[in-house]
Every structure is written in C-alpha cells, then in structure tokens.
Design a protein around this motif. Structure first.
Motif, PDB file in Angstrom:
ATOM      1  N   SER A 146       7.717  -7.561 -13.868  1.00  0.00           N
ATOM      2  CA  SER A 146       7.071  -7.886 -12.591  1.00  0.00           C
ATOM      3  C   SER A 146       8.060  -7.863 -11.436  1.00  0.00           C
ATOM      4  N   LEU A 147       9.329  -8.144 -11.703  1.00  0.00           N
ATOM      5  CA  LEU A 147      10.337  -8.103 -10.642  1.00  0.00           C
ATOM      6  C   LEU A 147      10.798  -6.689 -10.334  1.00  0.00           C
ATOM      7  N   GLU A 190      13.288 -11.226   5.140  1.00  0.00           N
ATOM      8  CA  GLU A 190      12.239 -10.220   4.996  1.00  0.00           C
ATOM      9  C   GLU A 190      12.486  -9.320   3.794  1.00  0.00           C
ATOM     10  N   LEU A 191      13.755  -9.233   3.338  1.00  0.00           N
ATOM     11  CA  LEU A 191      14.037  -8.430   2.159  1.00  0.00           C
ATOM     12  C   LEU A 191      13.497  -9.080   0.888  1.00  0.00           C
ATOM     13  N   PHE A 192      13.302 -10.387   0.910  1.00  0.00           N
ATOM     14  CA  PHE A 192      12.798 -11.096  -0.262  1.00  0.00           C
ATOM     15  C   PHE A 192      11.304 -11.363  -0.179  1.00  0.00           C
ATOM     16  N   LYS A 193      10.674 -11.021   0.943  1.00  0.00           N
ATOM     17  CA  LYS A 193       9.228 -11.209   1.042  1.00  0.00           C
ATOM     18  C   LYS A 193       8.475 -10.275   0.103  1.00  0.00           C
ATOM     19  N   VAL A 194       9.126  -9.193  -0.292  1.00  0.00           N
ATOM     20  CA  VAL A 194       8.456  -8.242  -1.193  1.00  0.00           C
ATOM     21  C   VAL A 194       8.221  -8.841  -2.570  1.00  0.00           C
ATOM     22  N   PHE A 195       8.901  -9.948  -2.887  1.00  0.00           N
ATOM     23  CA  PHE A 195       8.661 -10.585  -4.177  1.00  0.00           C
ATOM     24  C   PHE A 195       7.274 -11.212  -4.251  1.00  0.00           C
ATOM     25  N   VAL A 196       6.590 -11.321  -3.115  1.00  0.00           N
ATOM     26  CA  VAL A 196       5.210 -11.802  -3.133  1.00  0.00           C
ATOM     27  C   VAL A 196       4.340 -10.840  -3.936  1.00  0.00           C
ATOM     28  N   ALA A 197       4.590  -9.541  -3.780  1.00  0.00           N
ATOM     29  CA  ALA A 197       3.837  -8.563  -4.562  1.00  0.00           C
ATOM     30  C   ALA A 197       4.124  -8.696  -6.052  1.00  0.00           C
ATOM     31  N   SER A 198       5.337  -9.125  -6.395  1.00  0.00           N
ATOM     32  CA  SER A 198       5.668  -9.301  -7.811  1.00  0.00           C
ATOM     33  C   SER A 198       4.858 -10.424  -8.443  1.00  0.00           C
ATOM     34  N   ALA A 199       4.417 -11.394  -7.624  1.00  0.00           N
ATOM     35  CA  ALA A 199       3.617 -12.491  -8.168  1.00  0.00           C
ATOM     36  C   ALA A 199       2.292 -11.976  -8.725  1.00  0.00           C
ATOM     37  N   TYR A 200       1.717 -10.947  -8.095  1.00  0.00           N
ATOM     38  CA  TYR A 200       0.473 -10.367  -8.609  1.00  0.00           C
ATOM     39  C   TYR A 200       0.704  -9.740  -9.988  1.00  0.00           C
ATOM     40  N   TYR A 201       1.819  -9.031 -10.138  1.00  0.00           N
ATOM     41  CA  TYR A 201       2.111  -8.403 -11.421  1.00  0.00           C
ATOM     42  C   TYR A 201       2.451  -9.444 -12.483  1.00  0.00           C
ATOM     43  N   SER A 257      -5.577  -4.323  -7.313  1.00  0.00           N
ATOM     44  CA  SER A 257      -5.874  -3.027  -7.925  1.00  0.00           C
ATOM     45  C   SER A 257      -4.687  -2.499  -8.709  1.00  0.00           C
ATOM     46  N   LEU A 258      -3.495  -2.574  -8.099  1.00  0.00           N
ATOM     47  CA  LEU A 258      -2.302  -2.063  -8.772  1.00  0.00           C
ATOM     48  C   LEU A 258      -1.952  -2.909  -9.991  1.00  0.00           C
ATOM     49  N   ALA A 259      -2.122  -4.216  -9.891  1.00  0.00           N
ATOM     50  CA  ALA A 259      -1.848  -5.080 -11.043  1.00  0.00           C
ATOM     51  C   ALA A 259      -2.821  -4.803 -12.184  1.00  0.00           C
ATOM     52  N   GLY A 260      -4.078  -4.490 -11.837  1.00  0.00           N
ATOM     53  CA  GLY A 260      -5.036  -4.131 -12.876  1.00  0.00           C
ATOM     54  C   GLY A 260      -4.642  -2.863 -13.613  1.00  0.00           C
ATOM     55  N   VAL A 261      -4.071  -1.905 -12.891  1.00  0.00           N
ATOM     56  CA  VAL A 261      -3.588  -0.677 -13.536  1.00  0.00           C
ATOM     57  C   VAL A 261      -2.459  -0.994 -14.512  1.00  0.00           C
ATOM     58  N   SER A 262      -1.559  -1.893 -14.129  1.00  0.00           N
ATOM     59  CA  SER A 262      -0.449  -2.250 -15.016  1.00  0.00           C
ATOM     60  C   SER A 262      -0.948  -2.954 -16.275  1.00  0.00           C
ATOM     61  N   VAL A 263      -2.013  -3.757 -16.148  1.00  0.00           N
ATOM     62  CA  VAL A 263      -2.596  -4.396 -17.330  1.00  0.00           C
ATOM     63  C   VAL A 263      -3.133  -3.339 -18.281  1.00  0.00           C
ATOM     64  N   TRP A 264      -3.855  -2.366 -17.741  1.00  0.00           N
ATOM     65  CA  TRP A 264      -4.435  -1.313 -18.584  1.00  0.00           C
ATOM     66  C   TRP A 264      -3.347  -0.498 -19.276  1.00  0.00           C
ATOM     67  N   ARG A 265      -2.243  -0.258 -18.584  1.00  0.00           N
ATOM     68  CA  ARG A 265      -1.216   0.598 -19.161  1.00  0.00           C
ATOM     69  C   ARG A 265      -0.371  -0.111 -20.222  1.00  0.00           C
TER      70      ARG A 265
END
Length: 318
Positions: A251-252, A92-103, A185-193
């Motif tokens: 992204s990581l 479960e500690l590595f499941k958070v890397f799923v969010a990194s795939a969006y970034y 939404s959060l990944a879109g913000v990172s693209v803009w920045r």
C-alpha cells in the motif's frame, strides 16, 4: 607376577580387541575442500545477479540522494542532507500517503476474502479446482494489461455503469475522474488482482495442517467454524503476519495500476508516482533518490514493528 606386568598384559589384550565401530562412526570425516567449495559454485551466479541488480542499485540510490544530480549530466555535486531536509520540511510530499490508506483498507478486505475462500475450498467442495483457478488467474495477468482493461471498465457510461443499471442504479459516474471515487475504484482493482496471491498462501498453509487434527476435531463434534477457530486459525499466524507485511509495504509503494489508469491525477497520486515525476519530469534525480530512501526506511520500520508486535513462533527441539 607383579601388578605392573599384569596391567601391561591387560592393556595388550585390550589393544588386540577390535575397536568399537559405533565409536568410529561418531568421528566425522573431514570433507575435502572441493566438496566445501561446491555449494558456493552453485550460488555464485545467483549472488552475482542479486548484487548487480539489487544491492548495487540501492547503494547508487543512497549515493545519489546526497547529490544534486539531474539524471542526465555526467557530473554532480554533493549537497549533504539538503535533499532529506527538503523532503521532511515539505508536508505536501507526504500528503500522497492519504491515497495509500485506501489501498491499505483494500488489503484488509483482500486478506479477509482470501482467507474465507481458502478455508471454504480446503474442504470437499464441488468444482473447487475450477474456483481455485478462477481466483488465482488475475494474479497471472500483466499489470499493464489489467490497467488498460479496467480503464475501459470504469469509463463513463462503460461496462460498470451498464452493470449497475441492471440493478436499478442509473446515471453515469466519473469513476476515475471524481476525486471522491477514484481511489475506491483503483483500490478495488488491486483487490481483484492480488486476491489470488493471498489465496494461494492461505490455501497452502491450510493444506499443510495434519489431517489427524481434523479427524480429532470431527470426532469431538466440532463444527466447521470451530475447526477454523481452533485448528486452522492458530496454524495461520505466520502466514497472516507475512500477508500483513506485504499489505502494508504494497500500500505504501503502489505504482503501476494508478499510474496506468490515471497517471496520478485526481488525488490518486502515490508516493512512488511522485518520486517518478521528480526524477523524470522535473529532473531532480537526487531529490527522488532521497524520497526513495525515505520510503525504504519507512517500509523497514513497519516490518520491524510488525515483527516486534507479532513475533514468530519458534519451534524448540524436544
């Protein structure tokens, strides 16, 4: 006259001749020790700051990763590899890397857009200096300010929903509350920045290309696409490799935008946010240090693999 006396006279005559100045100039004079020490005097302060704020904290982090320190107590106990065993045996500690795939996907979009704008604005375009400033300006804004601005931008019934209604897309959406939408939404913000950073890197590389190459391509009747394909793209390989490493490592290790806007809620938690919670919410600094070391090793392995797959082109002396 004997042969010995003639050779002595010839040697004496040659000794009286002035020495070749070119041969004298080939001998490098020895630099005094003060000149050799001068560069290190200039590097002393930067190296001291680098060691104090980079290498020493890394060493301390590695040491704490083998302990059960809670971040508050003056003492701690060495536990060996228990922290690393706990991290590697808890999926479960590595499941958070799923969010990194969006970034990571957003980084690909970001690189493509930055390359497109850098190529277009490198040619003679009206108001290109204005567009350069517009594209680079978001990177100059503080990340905390960006988080708060987009926090209201994605608010239910807020600015983004109002803009969508102008295009006939009605309704109110939970852009930061819906687990299916929050990471987009959060990944879109990172693209803009971060679009401006990659844009500047690509633009600088394109402008460093010799103008003679463009002139030769135009004389051969090459179109803009052919100039990009055969002149610009081959020259951008080192920069593309650099941006790829920055995209993967970024992204990581995403932190500030999701932490400010959602706090890691709604499936938006990243590995760094999880590490921060382990250290400051659950007082498991030793375990959090082990997680940080694991993340550092992953990023180094990714950078090494990228260098192996896409090696740098070395310029050989002619």
């Amino acid at each position: 006259m004997t042969r010995t006396s003639s050779s002595l006279r010839r040697g004496a005559a040659e000794g009286d001749r002035p020495r070749d100045p070119a041969r004298r100039s080939r001998r490098r004079p020895r630099r005094p020790w003060s000149q050799s020490l001068t560069p290190w005097l200039f590097l002393l302060v930067p190296l001291a700051l680098l060691a104090t704020f980079s290498y020493v904290p890394i060493i301390n982090m590695v040491v704490y990763s083998f302990t059960d320190w809670d971040g508050v107590s003056p003492g701690y106990t060495f536990t060996g590899l228990e922290n690393y065993a706990e991290i590697l045996t808890r999926p479960e500690l590595f499941k958070v890397f799923v969010a990194s795939a969006y970034y990571l996907g957003a980084s690909v979009v970001q690189i493509v857009l930055a390359l497109y704008f850098a190529t277009v604005l490198s040619f003679s375009t009206r108001f290109r200096n204005l567009f350069k400033g517009i594209l680079f300006f978001p990177y100059l804004i503080n990340g905390v300010a960006i988080g708060f601005v987009f926090l209201y931008f994605f608010q239910e019934g807020g600015t983004f929903d109002t803009v969508l209604r102008l295009f006939g897309i009605g309704g109110e959406h939970l852009w930061l509350g819906d687990p299916d939408l929050v990471n987009f939404s959060l990944a879109g913000v990172s693209v803009w920045r971060y679009l401006g950073l990659n844009f500047v890197l690509f633009l600088g590389a394109i402008q460093s290309i010799a103008p003679e190459l463009y002139e030769a391509a135009e004389l051969d009747g090459a179109s803009r696409w052919q100039q990009f394909r055969f002149v610009i793209a081959p020259s951008l390989r080192p920069i593309i490799g650099l941006t790829a490493i920055l995209a993967i490592s970024g992204s990581l290790s995403v932190f500030e935008i999701p932490y400010i806007m959602t706090g890691g809620a709604g499936a938006s938690e990243t590995f760094v946010i999880q590490t921060i919670k382990l250290a400051f919410r659950f007082n498991k600094t030793g375990l959090a240090s082990a997680a940080a070391v694991v993340l550092l090793v992953i990023i180094l392995l990714v950078a090494w693999a990228q260098r192996r797959l896409v090696p740098e082109e070395r310029v050989t002396p002619s």
